[in-house]
Design a protein around this motif. Sequence first.
Motif, mmCIF file in Angstrom:
data_model
loop_
_atom_site.group_PDB
_atom_site.id
_atom_site.type_symbol
_atom_site.label_atom_id
_atom_site.label_comp_id
_atom_site.label_asym_id
_atom_site.label_seq_id
_atom_site.Cartn_x
_atom_site.Cartn_y
_atom_site.Cartn_z
ATOM 1 N N GLU A 1 5.098 -0.552 -10.667
ATOM 2 C CA GLU A 1 4.046 0.361 -10.209
ATOM 3 C C GLU A 1 2.702 -0.358 -10.128
ATOM 4 O O GLU A 1 1.899 -0.069 -9.245
ATOM 5 C CB GLU A 1 3.952 1.571 -11.136
ATOM 6 C CG GLU A 1 5.107 2.537 -10.954
ATOM 7 C CD GLU A 1 5.115 3.659 -11.971
ATOM 8 O OE1 GLU A 1 4.474 3.528 -13.045
ATOM 9 O OE2 GLU A 1 5.780 4.673 -11.707
ATOM 10 N N ARG A 2 2.458 -1.298 -11.022
ATOM 11 C CA ARG A 2 1.214 -2.080 -10.972
ATOM 12 C C ARG A 2 1.193 -3.008 -9.763
ATOM 13 O O ARG A 2 0.147 -3.295 -9.213
ATOM 14 C CB ARG A 2 1.035 -2.897 -12.253
ATOM 15 C CG ARG A 2 0.343 -2.125 -13.337
ATOM 16 C CD ARG A 2 -0.029 -3.033 -14.506
ATOM 17 N NE ARG A 2 0.526 -2.444 -15.708
ATOM 18 C CZ ARG A 2 1.633 -2.831 -16.332
ATOM 19 N NH1 ARG A 2 2.314 -3.853 -15.892
ATOM 20 N NH2 ARG A 2 2.069 -2.220 -17.401
ATOM 21 N N ILE B 1 -1.511 2.517 -5.547
ATOM 22 C CA ILE B 1 -1.384 3.879 -5.028
ATOM 23 C C ILE B 1 -1.419 3.943 -3.495
ATOM 24 O O ILE B 1 -0.549 4.552 -2.888
ATOM 25 C CB ILE B 1 -2.510 4.785 -5.598
ATOM 26 C CG1 ILE B 1 -2.376 4.924 -7.110
ATOM 27 C CG2 ILE B 1 -2.514 6.153 -4.926
ATOM 28 C CD1 ILE B 1 -1.292 5.838 -7.575
ATOM 29 N N GLY B 2 -2.413 3.346 -2.866
ATOM 30 C CA GLY B 2 -2.543 3.431 -1.401
ATOM 31 C C GLY B 2 -1.314 2.924 -0.666
ATOM 32 O O GLY B 2 -0.696 3.660 0.114
ATOM 33 N N PRO B 3 -0.932 1.655 -0.892
ATOM 34 C CA PRO B 3 0.279 1.153 -0.246
ATOM 35 C C PRO B 3 1.533 1.930 -0.666
ATOM 36 O O PRO B 3 2.416 2.175 0.160
ATOM 37 C CB PRO B 3 0.361 -0.310 -0.703
ATOM 38 C CG PRO B 3 -1.052 -0.672 -1.013
ATOM 39 C CD PRO B 3 -1.673 0.580 -1.566
ATOM 40 N N GLY B 4 1.576 2.304 -1.923
ATOM 41 C CA GLY B 4 2.727 3.070 -2.404
ATOM 42 C C GLY B 4 2.870 4.393 -1.677
ATOM 43 O O GLY B 4 3.975 4.808 -1.311
ATOM 44 N N GLU C 1 -0.469 -4.775 6.323
ATOM 45 C CA GLU C 1 -1.078 -5.014 5.012
ATOM 46 C C GLU C 1 -0.204 -4.432 3.895
ATOM 47 O O GLU C 1 -0.026 -5.041 2.855
ATOM 48 C CB GLU C 1 -2.491 -4.413 4.939
ATOM 49 C CG GLU C 1 -3.507 -5.093 5.834
ATOM 50 C CD GLU C 1 -3.435 -4.650 7.299
ATOM 51 O OE1 GLU C 1 -2.807 -3.600 7.615
ATOM 52 O OE2 GLU C 1 -3.980 -5.377 8.138
ATOM 53 N N VAL C 2 0.336 -3.247 4.147
ATOM 54 C CA VAL C 2 1.229 -2.627 3.167
ATOM 55 C C VAL C 2 2.503 -3.458 3.039
ATOM 56 O O VAL C 2 3.026 -3.646 1.936
ATOM 57 C CB VAL C 2 1.528 -1.160 3.537
ATOM 58 C CG1 VAL C 2 2.670 -0.599 2.711
ATOM 59 C CG2 VAL C 2 0.271 -0.327 3.359
ATOM 60 N N CYS C 3 2.979 -3.980 4.152
ATOM 61 C CA CYS C 3 4.159 -4.854 4.110
ATOM 62 C C CYS C 3 3.893 -6.082 3.239
ATOM 63 O O CYS C 3 4.769 -6.509 2.479
ATOM 64 C CB CYS C 3 4.566 -5.278 5.521
ATOM 65 S SG CYS C 3 5.505 -4.015 6.404
ATOM 66 N N GLN C 4 2.691 -6.624 3.336
ATOM 67 C CA GLN C 4 2.338 -7.794 2.514
ATOM 68 C C GLN C 4 2.464 -7.434 1.027
ATOM 69 O O GLN C 4 3.004 -8.195 0.228
ATOM 70 C CB GLN C 4 0.910 -8.260 2.815
ATOM 71 C CG GLN C 4 0.652 -8.674 4.238
ATOM 72 C CD GLN C 4 1.370 -9.942 4.654
ATOM 73 O OE1 GLN C 4 1.856 -10.714 3.841
ATOM 74 N NE2 GLN C 4 1.441 -10.167 5.944
ATOM 75 N N VAL C 5 1.933 -6.267 0.675
ATOM 76 C CA VAL C 5 1.977 -5.813 -0.718
ATOM 77 C C VAL C 5 3.423 -5.626 -1.170
ATOM 78 O O VAL C 5 3.818 -6.065 -2.257
ATOM 79 C CB VAL C 5 1.179 -4.498 -0.892
ATOM 80 C CG1 VAL C 5 1.401 -3.888 -2.276
ATOM 81 C CG2 VAL C 5 -0.309 -4.738 -0.653
#
Length: 118
Positions: free
Chosen positions: A39-40, A44-47, A64-68
């Motif tokens: 979870e860390r 929250i945003g990408p999750g 960007e979310v894919c990168q995360v």
Amino acid sequence: MARLMSIIPAMMVLIYATGSLEIAVGQRSKYEIVIANCERRIPIGPGQELYDYIFKNKESVSDEVCQVLVKAGQPCHDVLINETLKRAEFKGLEVGYLQRSDEIWNKCLSVSKCVPQN
């Protein structure tokens, strides 16, 4: 005095047992620690964007979310998806959600510049 001497060991055992109980109750399982660490890694945003794609049929997620996601690694992705699928609202629908989960993982892996963690 003899009576006091017999009470002291009993009180020490009680204090020790109570302290051990508090420690045991406060400990988290290894699985709970893994979930917290994952979870860390996925804030929250990408999750939320990933959740919306997988569970709310959103069209896609940003690069960007894919990168995360890829940086967090597939094991984290799988753990968080499986934990979410434990909710009653998803019972009986797991196959479709797992398919969307795999789709977004593969899409993110193809556009990501990050090396996935294992």
